[in-house]
Design a protein around this motif. Structure first.
Motif, PDB file in Angstrom:
ATOM      1  N   GLN A 111       0.472  -0.882   0.177  1.00 36.92           N
ATOM      2  CA  GLN A 111      -0.308   0.107  -0.371  1.00 36.92           C
ATOM      3  C   GLN A 111       1.029   1.097  -0.122  1.00 36.92           C
ATOM      4  N   GLY A 112       2.010   0.993   0.268  1.00 38.28           N
ATOM      5  CA  GLY A 112       3.135   2.350   0.581  1.00 38.28           C
ATOM      6  C   GLY A 112       4.122   2.338   0.808  1.00 38.28           C
ATOM      7  N   TRP A 113       4.369   2.405   2.320  1.00 37.77           N
ATOM      8  CA  TRP A 113       5.289   2.298   3.511  1.00 37.77           C
ATOM      9  C   TRP A 113       5.177   1.544   4.533  1.00 37.77           C
ATOM     10  N   ARG A 114       6.132   0.693   4.511  1.00 39.80           N
ATOM     11  CA  ARG A 114       5.964   0.137   6.445  1.00 39.80           C
ATOM     12  C   ARG A 114       7.115   1.185   7.207  1.00 39.80           C
ATOM     13  N   LEU A 115       6.614   2.092   8.049  1.00 36.73           N
ATOM     14  CA  LEU A 115       7.584   3.002   9.444  1.00 36.73           C
ATOM     15  C   LEU A 115       7.328   2.068  10.506  1.00 36.73           C
ATOM     16  N   VAL A 116       8.669   1.838  11.140  1.00 38.68           N
ATOM     17  CA  VAL A 116       8.494   1.533  12.446  1.00 38.68           C
ATOM     18  C   VAL A 116       9.251   1.955  13.612  1.00 38.68           C
ATOM     19  N   VAL A 117       8.643   2.725  14.323  1.00 40.16           N
ATOM     20  CA  VAL A 117       9.468   3.325  14.947  1.00 40.16           C
ATOM     21  C   VAL A 117       9.396   3.243  16.289  1.00 40.16           C
ATOM     22  N   ALA A 118      10.592   2.684  16.833  1.00 36.54           N
ATOM     23  CA  ALA A 118      10.873   2.446  18.416  1.00 36.54           C
ATOM     24  C   ALA A 118      11.178   3.082  19.296  1.00 36.54           C
ATOM     25  N   ILE A 119      10.736   2.903  20.260  1.00 31.97           N
ATOM     26  CA  ILE A 119      11.030   3.911  21.208  1.00 31.97           C
ATOM     27  C   ILE A 119      10.884   3.329  22.225  1.00 31.97           C
ATOM     28  N   ALA A 120      12.722   3.958  23.527  1.00 33.62           N
ATOM     29  CA  ALA A 120      13.194   3.873  24.520  1.00 33.62           C
ATOM     30  C   ALA A 120      11.451   2.809  25.933  1.00 33.62           C
ATOM     31  N   VAL A 176       1.378   1.828   8.456  1.00 32.41           N
ATOM     32  CA  VAL A 176       1.030   1.626   7.514  1.00 32.41           C
ATOM     33  C   VAL A 176       0.373   3.023   6.785  1.00 32.41           C
ATOM     34  N   LEU A 177       1.408   3.619   5.904  1.00 31.27           N
ATOM     35  CA  LEU A 177       1.560   4.721   5.016  1.00 31.27           C
ATOM     36  C   LEU A 177       1.313   4.396   3.375  1.00 31.27           C
ATOM     37  N   ASP A 178       0.205   5.654   2.741  1.00 34.09           N
ATOM     38  CA  ASP A 178      -0.095   5.115   1.493  1.00 34.09           C
ATOM     39  C   ASP A 178       0.988   6.052   0.655  1.00 34.09           C
ATOM     40  N   LYS A 179       0.833   5.614  -0.570  1.00 34.94           N
ATOM     41  CA  LYS A 179       1.832   6.737  -0.996  1.00 34.94           C
ATOM     42  C   LYS A 179       1.798   7.795  -0.999  1.00 34.94           C
ATOM     43  N   SER A 180       0.818   8.369  -0.780  1.00 35.96           N
ATOM     44  CA  SER A 180       0.382   9.951  -0.207  1.00 35.96           C
ATOM     45  C   SER A 180       1.189  10.412   0.978  1.00 35.96           C
ATOM     46  N   GLY A 181       1.594   9.297   1.687  1.00 35.80           N
ATOM     47  CA  GLY A 181       1.819  10.121   3.122  1.00 35.80           C
ATOM     48  C   GLY A 181       0.746   9.748   3.908  1.00 35.80           C
ATOM     49  N   ARG A 182      -0.679   9.462   4.052  1.00 40.05           N
ATOM     50  CA  ARG A 182      -1.464   9.548   4.632  1.00 40.05           C
ATOM     51  C   ARG A 182      -1.516   8.068   5.738  1.00 40.05           C
ATOM     52  N   LEU A 183      -1.834   7.551   7.055  1.00 41.18           N
ATOM     53  CA  LEU A 183      -2.156   6.922   7.506  1.00 41.18           C
ATOM     54  C   LEU A 183      -3.195   6.020   7.527  1.00 41.18           C
ATOM     55  N   VAL A 184      -2.792   4.693   6.477  1.00 37.72           N
ATOM     56  CA  VAL A 184      -3.361   3.607   7.193  1.00 37.72           C
ATOM     57  C   VAL A 184      -3.826   3.002   7.877  1.00 37.72           C
ATOM     58  N   SER A 185      -3.247   1.760   8.538  1.00 35.33           N
ATOM     59  CA  SER A 185      -3.668   1.254   9.561  1.00 35.33           C
ATOM     60  C   SER A 185      -1.442   2.249  10.388  1.00 35.33           C
ATOM     61  N   SER A 186      -1.821   1.531  12.629  1.00 35.60           N
ATOM     62  CA  SER A 186      -0.868   1.224  12.598  1.00 35.60           C
ATOM     63  C   SER A 186      -1.343   0.064  14.313  1.00 35.60           C
ATOM     64  N   GLU A 187      -0.079  -0.167  14.497  1.00 38.30           N
ATOM     65  CA  GLU A 187       0.141  -1.318  16.314  1.00 38.30           C
ATOM     66  C   GLU A 187       0.965  -0.497  16.541  1.00 38.30           C
ATOM     67  N   HIS A 207      18.969   2.084   2.954  1.00 40.37           N
ATOM     68  CA  HIS A 207      18.218   2.108   4.462  1.00 40.37           C
ATOM     69  C   HIS A 207      17.771   3.569   4.376  1.00 40.37           C
ATOM     70  N   PHE A 208      18.353   4.261   4.097  1.00 34.76           N
ATOM     71  CA  PHE A 208      19.076   5.846   4.515  1.00 34.76           C
ATOM     72  C   PHE A 208      18.389   6.818   3.555  1.00 34.76           C
ATOM     73  N   GLU A 209      18.385   6.140   1.441  1.00 37.55           N
ATOM     74  CA  GLU A 209      17.179   6.876   1.128  1.00 37.55           C
ATOM     75  C   GLU A 209      16.307   5.952   0.715  1.00 37.55           C
ATOM     76  N   ARG A 210      15.958   4.751   1.339  1.00 38.23           N
ATOM     77  CA  ARG A 210      13.991   4.609   1.916  1.00 38.23           C
ATOM     78  C   ARG A 210      12.970   5.853   3.030  1.00 38.23           C
ATOM     79  N   LEU A 211      14.426   5.564   4.014  1.00 40.52           N
ATOM     80  CA  LEU A 211      13.522   6.611   4.730  1.00 40.52           C
ATOM     81  C   LEU A 211      13.533   8.025   4.490  1.00 40.52           C
ATOM     82  N   MET A 212      14.512   8.291   3.050  1.00 40.10           N
ATOM     83  CA  MET A 212      14.391  10.275   3.149  1.00 40.10           C
ATOM     84  C   MET A 212      13.983  10.003   1.929  1.00 40.10           C
TER      85      MET A 212
END
Length: 997
Positions: A314-323, A381-392, A427-432
C-alpha cells in the motif's frame, strides 16, 4: 533539536505568547472514527481544536479550588491574618468590600524589583499582580494559592498559601561570622531581595568559597530568626568560575544537578542489562533482527528512538521503536516523583540536567548499539501520499544496529564515502524518500514550517565558550523529524479512537488581532497577506514567499510570536501549527514526562484487556492527568528560560574582552527601546538603545520600525555596522552602538537631526519673542490707551532705542553754548501736561514698552532745569522705571519732584563738563551758578507744597495748580536769609541722598 515534536522545541513553543484563551472550532461530523467514546460515557469532542465539554469550565477553577480536602473553594481554611484587607490596609491593596474575589492556584514569578506575577496553573485567565510585600512571602517559581480581584488585564491579589516549593538549591558565597554563625550571599537577584541565607558553619567550604545550599533544612542547628535558611551541600570552588553562574541559573528555576538519596538508591537497584525473562515478558515482540538504527547529534548521550522503513504493497511500512522507560520508572516510586517534579531534561552547552538519573538515561534506557533494550513500538502503514492507513502499538525488545549521526547520514545521502555507514545507504535512502512524501503531505494539509536558524555554543577545552555556531537544518534532521511526527500522530489517533484519557500536545489557533497586526506588517514589507480568515495553509504559502528574502528570519520570528504557545493538556485536542487533528508526545520518554505518561497509559489499557471504565473513573483519571500536564507545561517553560539565559551568559562572557570592536550585523528585531542586531560572523545578539540614536527616535508599532529624527526608518532585515560598547555579565546583556544602518551613517543622521533641532529651536525662540511683544503691546494699550509708535517698518528693540538716545545726547553736548543755556520756563499745568508730553515725544525716540511717558517727563523736567545732558536722556534702570511709571500714572506731580531730585544730582556734573570745554566755560559758569542758587529755593517751596498736600488731601489739586502758578512767576533776587537757607539745604542734600540710598 526536538525529537518527536515540531521541527524544533522553539519553533512553535518557545517564542509563542502565553496561552490565555483556548480556541474551540464549531462542530463538524466525526467522520468514520470508532464510536467507543459514547459507550464509555465520554462525549465526542466537537472538532479538531475542541475542548472536552464533559470537563468543567476552566473559569470555575477561579471559584472552587481543585485541591482535595478544601471545601468551599478553599476559602474556609484561611487563617485570620490572611483575611482580605481593605483599600486602606497595608500597601493599599486588598480585596476590599464589594469586590468579587477568586481563589487561583499558579506559579509565582518574582521580578528583581520585588513585585511578582502569578501565572494560573490552568493556563486560563490573566496573570495576577502581587505587590512587593506579598511577593516577599514566597520564593520565585513557588506554587502558590492567591486571592485575586480586579478586571481583565488588571488583576491583582494577595498570597494565601504556598502549596509547593520548586526551588531547592541556591548558589552563593560562603561567609563565616564567628565560630557559631555563617551565611551565604546568594548569586540570584531574586533571592537577594529576601536577604542572606543563614547556614550552620561547615568544614566543606572556606570563607569566600562559592557553595551550593539546600534550602529549608537545618533549622534545628540555627538560632531562631527570620529569613532564608539552609545547609551547605558542597563547595564549587573560588569565585570567577563560569560554571557557578550556570548552576545558579538552573537552580533559580528549580532544577538540580543531583538527585535525592532515595532516588539514587532506587536507580542503583535496577539491573544494567536486559534479562531474557524481561525480553519475553509483557507479550513483547522480538525485533532484534530488524535493522533499527538511531540517528542523533554528535554530542548526544541518550538515544531514545530508532527507525526502520521498508516498501509495502500500500505504500510504506514505518517502524518507530522508543525506549520503554515505564518498565523501570514505576508509578508511586521516588524515581517517578522526582521525574514528575523535573518533568523535562535541560540541555546546556557544557552539561545536561537530566530528568532521570544517568544510570537510566544514559544506561539501561538508552538504545545503545548492539545491546538488547526494551521498547515501545509504533508500527505504521502509510499510503503513497503519506497518509496513515493503519497502525499497531505493542511492546517489544530490540537491538540497535548502528548509532548514526546527522552528519554521517547526510554525507551518505549526498553520495560521499563513509566507510562504516555505506552499508546502510539503501536504508537511509528509503527513509529519506518516505520523509519527503510526509513533508509534501503536511504541506498540502497546511502545516507551518518555521525555518528558523538555531545556534549552539561551542565550548573550549578550558571550559570557556569558544564560539557560536549556527546549526544548519539538513535533510537528515528532517528525516527523523518526519518519522517522529508520524508516530506521535498515530498514537494520538489511537487514544482518541478508543476514547481513552491521555495527555495531548495542544496548539490552538492564533489570536485574530495578532494575526491582523502581522498581516499589516507583511503588507508594509510588500507581501500579500490578507488577515481575513487566515488559515495555516495561507501562512505556509506566505512563508514560502519569504525564502531567500532579507527579512525572512525576522518575519518568521514575528509570525511565531503571534502564535499561541503549545501546552500539555488532558482535554484539548489538535495542533494548529502541524495542521494535525490529533497530536501528542510519544517518542522521548527519557527526557519528557508526558511521553512517559503516554507509555504508562498504553500499558494500563493493555493490562485491562480493553475493559471499559466508568465515567467517574474516567473523570478522576482526567483530573489527575490534567494536573500532571499543567506541571509538565510549567517545567517546560522553565527549562527553556534556563537554556536562553545560559546561552546569553556565555555570549556575554565571550564578548566581554572585545569592547570597542566593530562588527557587521543584521537588524533582528525592533522594540520600543531600540532594536536588536545579530552579528553576522559571531552569531551573537545584542541591543542598540533608542536613546543612542538621538532625541526624537520613535517606535512605529504598525510598521514595526524605528523612525529616526531625520525620518529614516530602521526595519528588520537591514544590514548594519555596530560597535560593542557594553557587556554586563550580571544581567547577561550586550549593548552596541550603531555606526551604519542600511548604508547610512548614523553620525550623518545625527548631524541632520542636530540641524533640524537648531532650526526648530530658532523658530520656537522667534515665536516666543513675537508672543512676548504681543503681550507687551496688549498690556501697554490697556494701561495707556494709545497705539505704539513704530520707527520705520519694524519695532525698535531696547538696544536700538538706547543707541538713538545716546546719539541724541551727543548731539546736545556738541551744540553751541547759547542753545544749551535756556531761560526759566514755567512748568506746564496739569491741564497742559498731555500736550507738553506730545511735543517732547516728537524729539525723543519712542521705546517699545510703556516707559516712553516716563522718559518724556524726565526730558521735560530737564528742559525746565535749563539744560539737557547725556545723563538726562540715559535709560533709567528697570526697577526705577517701574517705580517712576507707577508714580507718573498715579501722581504726575510726584514724578516731577523725582525729576527735580535727579537735576540736583546732574547739575554739578554738567557744570564740571562745561568748565572743562575751554572757551565756553566762562559763559556756562554763571548759568550753572544761577541754576544752583535757584534749586534750594524750589526745593524749599516743594517741601512746603508736600506739607500742605498732607494737611489738606481733599484740595490737593487746587493746591498744586496754585503752587504751579506761583512758581511760574519771575522771582526777585534772594535775600540774605534765603541765601543762608539755600546754603543749608545744599549742605544737607548729600546726607539726604545717602539716607535714601
Amino acid at each position: 533539536m526536538e525529537r518527536g515534536g515540531p521541527p524544533s522545541r522553539g519553533r512553535l513553543e518557545e517564542l509563542g505568547a502565553e496561552p490565555r484563551n483556548r480556541f474551540a472550532r464549531q462542530e463538524r461530523p466525526s467522520g468514520g472514527r470508532v464510536d467507543t467514546r459514547q459507550k464509555a460515557g465520554r462525549p465526542e469532542p466537537r472538532g479538531r481544536f475542541a475542548r472536552d465539554e464533559r470537563r468543567p469550565d476552566p473559569r470555575n477553577r477561579f471559584e472552587q479550588d481543585r485541591r482535595p480536602g478544601r471545601a468551599g473553594g478553599g476559602r474556609a481554611f484561611r487563617e485570620e491574618r490572611f483575611e482580605p484587607r481593605g483599600r486602606g490596609g497595608r500597601g493599599g491593596r486588598g480585596g476590599g468590600e464589594g469586590l468579587e474575589t477568586a481563589t487561583v492556584e499558579g506559579i509565582l514569578h518574582v521580578h528583581r524589583d520585588g513585585y511578582g506575577f502569578v501565572h494560573p496553573s490552568s493556563g486560563e485567565g490573566d496573570n495576577i499582580f502581587l505587590p512587593p510585600q506579598e511577593a516577599a512571602r514566597a520564593l520565585d517559581n513557588d506554587r502558590v494559592i492567591v486571592e485575586a480581584w480586579g478586571r481583565p488585564g488588571r488583576m491583582e491579589g494577595r498570597l494565601v498559601q504556598v502549596v509547593g516549593r520548586t526551588r531547592q538549591l541556591a548558589v552563593g558565597t560562603y561567609m563565616e561570622r564567628g565560630r557559631r554563625h555563617a551565611l551565604v550571599i546568594p548569586y540570584d537577584k531574586n533571592l537577594q531581595t529576601q536577604g542572606n541565607i543563614r547556614v550552620p558553619p561547615t568544614q566543606m567550604a572556606r570563607d569566600g568559597d562559592v557553595v551550593k545550599v539546600r534550602l529549608g533544612i537545618g533549622a534545628e542547628l540555627l538560632e531562631p530568626g527570620e529569613g532564608l535558611f539552609g545547609e551547605v551541600a558542597g563547595s564549587l570552588g573560588k569565585p570567577g568560575d563560569p560554571s557557578t553562574e550556570v548552576l545558579s541559573i538552573a537552580y533559580s528555576q528549580g532544577f538540580s544537578d543531583e538527585f535525592p538519596p532515595e532516588v539514587m538508591d532506587e536507580a542503583d537497584s535496577i539491573r544494567p542489562v536486559v534479562t531474557e525473562e524481561e525480553a519475553r515478558g509483557e507479550e513483547r515482540r522480538d525485533l532484534r533482527q530488524m535493522a533499527l538504527v538511531t540517528i542523533d547529534g554528535e554530542d548526544a548521550r541518550d538515544f531514545d528512538d530508532a527507525v526502520y522503513a521498508e516498501p509495502h504493497p500500500q505504500g510504506w511500512r514505518l517502524v518507530v521503536a522508543i525506549a520503554d522507560v515505564t518498565h523501570y520508572v514505576r508509578e508511586g516510586t521516588a524515581l517517578d516523583a522526582e521525574a514528575l517534579r523535573r518533568a523535562t531534561s535541560v540541555y546546556l552547552p557544557d552539561r545536561v540536567l537530566p530528568m532521570l538519573p544517568e544510570r537510566l538515561s544514559n544506561g539501561i534506557c538508552s538504545l545503545r548499539p548492539e545491546e538488547d533494550r526494551l521498547c515501545m513500538v509504533a508500527d505504521m502503514v502509510l499510503d503513497k501520499s503519506g497518509r496513515l492507513v493503519s497502525s499497531e502499538l505493542y511492546p517489544g525488545v530490540m537491538r540497535s544496529h548502528a548509532r548514526c549521526t546527522y552528519n554521517e547520514v547526510q554525507d551518505v545521502l549526498d553520495g560521499k564515502d563513509v566507510p562504516h555507514r555505506n552499508a546502510f545507504k539503501p536504508h537511509f535512502e528509503r527513509l529519506m524518500e518516505l520523509a519527503r512524501v510526509l513533508m509534501r503531505m503536511r504541506k498540502e494539509r497546511g502545516a507551518i514550517d518555521f525555518n528558523l536558524p538555531e545556534h549552539k555554543v561551542v565550548m573550549g577545552e578550558d571550559g570557556l565558550p569558544a564560539r557560536m555556531e549556527r546549526r544548519e537544518r539538513k535533510d537528515s534532521h528532517r528525516l527523523i523529524e518526519e518519522c517522529m511526527l508520524a508516530a506521535n500522530e498515530a498514537v494520538a489517533k489511537f487514544f482518541a479512537d478508543q476514547g481513552l484519557p491521555s495527555v495531548y500536545r495542544y496548539h490552538g489557533e492564533p489570536d485574530e488581532e495578532k494575526l491582523a497586526v502581522f498581516a499589516q506588517l507583511a503588507q508594509a514589507y510588500g507581501f500579500r497577506l490578507q488577515a481575513e480568515e487566515l488559515s495555516s495553509r495561507d501562512l505556509n504559502a506566505f512563508m514560502a514567499q519569504l525564502q531567500g528574502h532579507p527579512e525572512e528570519r525576522a518575519l518568521n520570528q514575528l509570525l511565531l510570536r503571534s502564535m499561541m504557545q503549545a501546552v500539555y493538556t488532558a482535554s484539548d485536542i489538535g495542533h494548529y501549527g502541524l495542521a494535525a487533528e490529533y497530536y501528542l508526545h510519544f517518542t522521548s520518554p527519557i527526557r519528557r514526562y508526558p511521553d512517559l505518561l503516554v507509555h504508562r497509559l498504553l500499558k494500563a489499557h493493555w493490562s485491562r484487556g480493553g475493559q471499559e471504565r466508568s465515567p467517574a473513573q474516567l473523570e478522576r483519571e482526567e483530573q489527575r492527568l490534567e494536573d500532571m500536564a499543567s506541571q509538565s507545561s510549567e517545567r517546560e517553560r522553565a527549562a527553556m528560560q534556563v537554556e536562553r539565559e545560559v546561552v546569553s551568559f556565555y555570549a556575554a562572557l565571550m564578548m566581554k574582552d572585545r569592547l570597542g570592536e566593530e562588527f557587521a550585523a543584521t537588524v533582528a528585531g525592533i522594540v520600543e527601546f531600540g532594536f536588536f542586531v545579530e552579528l553576522d560572523e559571531v552569531h551573537v545578539e545584542g541591543l542598540v538603545r533608542a536613546d543612542s540614536l538621538g532625541f526624537g527616535t520613535r517606535f512605529d508599532k504598525t510598521l514595526h520600525s524605528l523612525t529616526l529624527p531625520g525620518g529614516f526608518r530602521v526595519r528588520v532585515g537591514q544590514k548594519a555596522r555596530v560597535r560593542l560598547v557594553n557587556v554586563n555579565l550580571a544581567l547577561r546583556r550586550i549593548e552596541f552602538e550603531a555606526l551604519e544602518v542600511a548604508g547610512r551613517t548614523v553620525k550623518a543622521l545625527e548631524a541632520v537631526e542636530r540641524q533640524e533641532q537648531k532650526v526648530q529651536k530658532h523658530q520656537l525662540r522667534e515665536e516666543r519673542k513675537q508672543a512676548a511683544r504681543a503681550a507687551r503691546e496688549k498690556e501697554r494699550k490697556e494701561r495707556w490707551g494709545r497705539p505704539e509708535r513704530v520707527v520705520g517698518e519694524h519695532e525698535l528693540s531696547m538696544a536700538e532705542a538706547e543707541a538713538l538716545r545716546a546719539a541724541e545726547a551727543r548731539a546736545v553736548e556738541q551744540a553751541p553754548a547759547e542753545q544749551v543755556e535756556t531761560a526759566e520756563v514755567a512748568p506746564p499745568t496739569v491741564e497742559r501736561q498731555t500736550e507738553s508730553v506730545e511735543i517732547v515725544e516728537r524729539h525723543i525716540p519712542t521705546a517699545p514698552a510703556g516707559f516712553d511717558r516716563i522718559r518724556a517727563l524726565a526730558a521735560l523736567d530737564a528742559r525746565e532745569g535749563g539744560e539737557v545732558t547725556e545723563e538726562t536722556v540715559q535709560a533709567v534702570p528697570p526697577k526705577r522705571r517701574k517705580k517712576a511709571a507707577a508714580a507718573a500714572e498715579e501722581k504726575p506731580a510726584r514724578a516731577k519732584r523725582a525729576a527735580a531730585g535727579a537735576r540736583k544730582k546732574t547739575a554739578p556734573r554738567a557744570a564740571k563738563k562745561a568748565a572743562a570745554r575751554g572757551t565756553g566755560a566762562k559763559k556756562k559758569a554763571p548759568v550753572a551758578k544761577k541754576a544752583a542758587a535757584k534749586k534750594p529755593a524750589r526745593a524749599t517751596k516743594k517741601t512746603a507744597r508736600v506739607a500742605a498736600a498732607k494737611k489738606t488731601p481733599a484740595a490737593k489739586k487746587t493746591t498744586r495748580a496754585s503752587a504751579a502758578k506761583r512758581t511760574a512767576a519771575p522771582k526777585p533776587r534772594a535775600s540774605a536769609a534765603k541765601a543762608k537757607g539755600s546754603a543749608k539745604a545744599k549742605k544737607t542734600a548729600p546726607a539726604r541722598k545717602a539716607k535714601k540710598r
